[in-house]
Motif scaffolding. Structure first.
Motif, PDB file in Angstrom:
ATOM      1  N   LYS A 194      -6.806  -2.182  -3.402  1.00 50.54           N
ATOM      2  CA  LYS A 194      -7.885  -2.446  -4.377  1.00 50.54           C
ATOM      3  C   LYS A 194      -8.228  -1.221  -5.221  1.00 50.54           C
ATOM      4  O   LYS A 194      -8.626  -1.341  -6.368  1.00 50.54           O
ATOM      5  CB  LYS A 194      -9.135  -2.915  -3.627  1.00 50.54           C
ATOM      6  CG  LYS A 194      -8.992  -4.316  -3.103  1.00 50.54           C
ATOM      7  CD  LYS A 194     -10.356  -4.873  -2.676  1.00 50.54           C
ATOM      8  CE  LYS A 194     -10.179  -6.175  -1.935  1.00 50.54           C
ATOM      9  NZ  LYS A 194      -9.686  -6.006  -0.553  1.00 50.54           N
ATOM     10  N   ASP A 195      -8.064  -0.021  -4.611  1.00 49.83           N
ATOM     11  CA  ASP A 195      -8.504   1.193  -5.309  1.00 49.83           C
ATOM     12  C   ASP A 195      -7.359   1.874  -6.082  1.00 49.83           C
ATOM     13  O   ASP A 195      -7.358   3.073  -6.289  1.00 49.83           O
ATOM     14  CB  ASP A 195      -9.094   2.188  -4.312  1.00 49.83           C
ATOM     15  CG  ASP A 195      -8.094   2.508  -3.203  1.00 49.83           C
ATOM     16  OD1 ASP A 195      -7.040   1.841  -3.159  1.00 49.83           O
ATOM     17  OD2 ASP A 195      -8.367   3.417  -2.400  1.00 49.83           O
TER      18      ASP A 195
ATOM     19  N   ARG B 255       0.838  -1.212   0.000  1.00 51.25           N
ATOM     20  CA  ARG B 255       0.000   0.000   0.000  1.00 51.25           C
ATOM     21  C   ARG B 255       0.871   1.259   0.000  1.00 51.25           C
ATOM     22  O   ARG B 255       0.643   2.196  -0.764  1.00 51.25           O
ATOM     23  CB  ARG B 255      -0.867  -0.036   1.259  1.00 51.25           C
ATOM     24  CG  ARG B 255      -1.908   1.038   1.361  1.00 51.25           C
ATOM     25  CD  ARG B 255      -2.538   1.013   2.733  1.00 51.25           C
ATOM     26  NE  ARG B 255      -1.623   1.478   3.757  1.00 51.25           N
ATOM     27  CZ  ARG B 255      -1.650   1.096   5.037  1.00 51.25           C
ATOM     28  NH1 ARG B 255      -2.536   0.218   5.459  1.00 51.25           N
ATOM     29  NH2 ARG B 255      -0.785   1.570   5.903  1.00 51.25           N
TER      30      ARG B 255
ATOM     31  N   SER C 146     -10.680 -13.237  -2.876  1.00 52.86           N
ATOM     32  CA  SER C 146     -11.359 -13.698  -4.094  1.00 52.86           C
ATOM     33  C   SER C 146     -12.338 -14.832  -3.787  1.00 52.86           C
ATOM     34  O   SER C 146     -13.163 -15.180  -4.617  1.00 52.86           O
ATOM     35  CB  SER C 146     -10.331 -14.207  -5.112  1.00 52.86           C
ATOM     36  OG  SER C 146      -9.735 -15.380  -4.610  1.00 52.86           O
TER      37      SER C 146
END
Ligand SMILES: Nc1ncnc2c1ncn2[C@@H]1O[C@H](COP(=O)(O)OP(=O)(O)OP(=O)(O)O)[C@@H](O)[C@H]1O
Length: 411
Positions: free
Chosen positions: A280-281, A219, A261
């Motif tokens: 994720k973003d 991240r 997932s």
């Protein structure tokens, strides 16, 4: 083999004799197209807990391990084949021969795959993906993979590539200076160094779980790359949309299935910061030209691209750096400082012994225990480190080298 058997009506169960590592197998059906005239008994690399206990109709056993587990099967009429072991690794010395029989004799394909074609194909893909006035960021670590990826992308888009090296506070002794000076002297690609060590270390404070560390590092890396994209936007008037990473196939295999997932068919070995650790973003779109290659193939590709040997021969060093070589909280006490010094002494001793190129990877690990020793005439109660050195071809299997054979390793 297990998927084939399960799908076609046979049975796979948790094995009574789980087999890991070197194992002898006996070819019981020598007329099988899989083995041709090759040795009846061969050494192979096993790595399985489950085993086939009932074959589907029409299949026969072609080889068994010396422990009796089914190691190879075939359906002659339908020409279906299955292997329990790993023929693709160097620890299965005759494995390539078996794959050759399958590909050329059974499937009838031609051996016309060339590394140069991979290069041409990737350059074509990148040119068609990145518009003529678009810019691209490359995350450069100083390791083999990202250096080869950067050189390849530079061939495709030239100076619209902007490389960034992040000092995450988890680097080895004098790594930032060393990497930046080799980039300047040998690589001739413009590289910006961003010191984000304070941020990385404050985010890692108190974190002990290695998976959590990898996710935080993934991240934070992306946050730095976003910031770099913003800086470039101000400078060149256009925000880069793409991020190049030196992701390799083993990174993808070990990170699968993607976290969250819901898939359970394979275990996540570890979430590589550049795959399973990505937020994720994420806004930047990825370019990963080495995603389907193994390290030995990347080294070959690098030499076609004239990447200097000093890069190609470097031992792999993980992006999460010393954070995954300190067991426990990386910010506690002087763990990072001790590890940096031990690593430097260890690697230097390996170089002095002329073993650096022979060894695939060598490293020290800071353990969360202390032990008693004597220094001078005094009792000490201090840190313990583990030293490890391995030889390998592709990083998928390895042998351990005994590091204490090094005469000159004096602390
Ligand atoms: N300090 C860093 N600065 C910028 N990007 C990095 C850094 N560390 C890792 N990366 C990015 O993450 C990717 C994956 O890192 P990883 O450690 O698996 O491989 P590598 O550093 O490229 O090569 P090697 O494994 O040979 O050391 C790199 O290819 C690179 O794109």
């Amino acid at each position: 083999m297990q998927l084939l058997v399960q799908t076609l009506g046979g049975a796979v169960e948790p094995g009574v004799r789980q087999e890991y590592g070197d194992m002898e197998v006996e070819v019981t059906a020598p007329s099988s197209a899989l083995y041709g005239e090759d040795g009846k008994r061969q050494s192979v690399w096993m790595s399985h807990g489950d085993e086939v206990v009932r074959l589907p109709e029409g299949f026969e056993v072609v080889a068994r391990s010396v422990q009796g587990a089914i190691a190879a099967i075939e359906h002659r009429e339908k020409r279906f084949y299955g292997l329990q072991y790993h023929p693709e690794v160097t620890h299965s010395p005759q494995g390539m021969e078996t794959l050759r029989h399958f590909l050329f004799d059974v499937c009838g394909i031609k051996a016309d795959w060339k590394m140069q074609d991979v290069l041409d194909e990737e350059i074509k893909t990148i040119k068609s993906m990145v518009g003529p006035d678009e810019h691209v960021i490359c995350a450069l670590s100083g390791g083999v993979d990202s250096t080869v990826a950067a050189t390849l992308v530079h061939n495709a888009i030239g100076d619209r590539l902007h490389c960034v090296f992040v000092d995450n506070g988890l680097l080895r002794y004098k790594e930032q200076e060393r990497v930046m000076s080799t980039f300047n002297s040998d690589l001739h690609l413009p590289v910006t160094c961003i010191d984000a060590s304070e941020k990385f270390l404050s985010e890692l404070k108190g974190v002990k779980d290695p998976e959590m560390k990898r996710k935080i590092i993934g991240r934070e890396f992306i946050a730095v790359f976003d910031e770099f994209a913003h800086m470039l936007e101000k400078k060149i008037g256009k925000r880069p949309e793409y991020l190049v990473q030196g992701t390799l196939y083993p990174d993808v295999i070990e990170s699968c299935p993607p976290p969250g997932s819901g898939r359970t068919h394979s275990h996540t070995i570890k979430s590589h910061h550049n795959v399973g650790g990505l937020p994720k973003d994420m806004k930047l779109k990825l370019i990963e030209p080495l995603k389907l290659l193994f390290k030995d193939e990347v080294r070959k590709l690098g030499s076609i691209l004239n990447v200097p040997e000093s890069f190609l021969k470097r031992h792999p060093f993980p992006g999460p750096g010393l954070a995954v070589r300190v067991i426990g909280d990386v910010t506690a006490g002087n763990a990072l400082e001790v590890l940096r010094q031990v690593d430097e002494i260890f690697i230097q001793a390996i170089k002095d012994a002329g073993l650096y190129d022979e060894i695939w990877q060598a490293f020290a690990v800071f353990l969360p225990v202390q032990t008693v020793g004597v220094q001078g005439d005094q009792r000490t109660h201090s840190h313990v480190v583990a030293l490890r050195a391995i030889t390998s071809e592709d990083g998928m299997t390895a042998n351990c080298r005994v590091p204490f054979l090094l005469k000159s390793c004096q602390v």
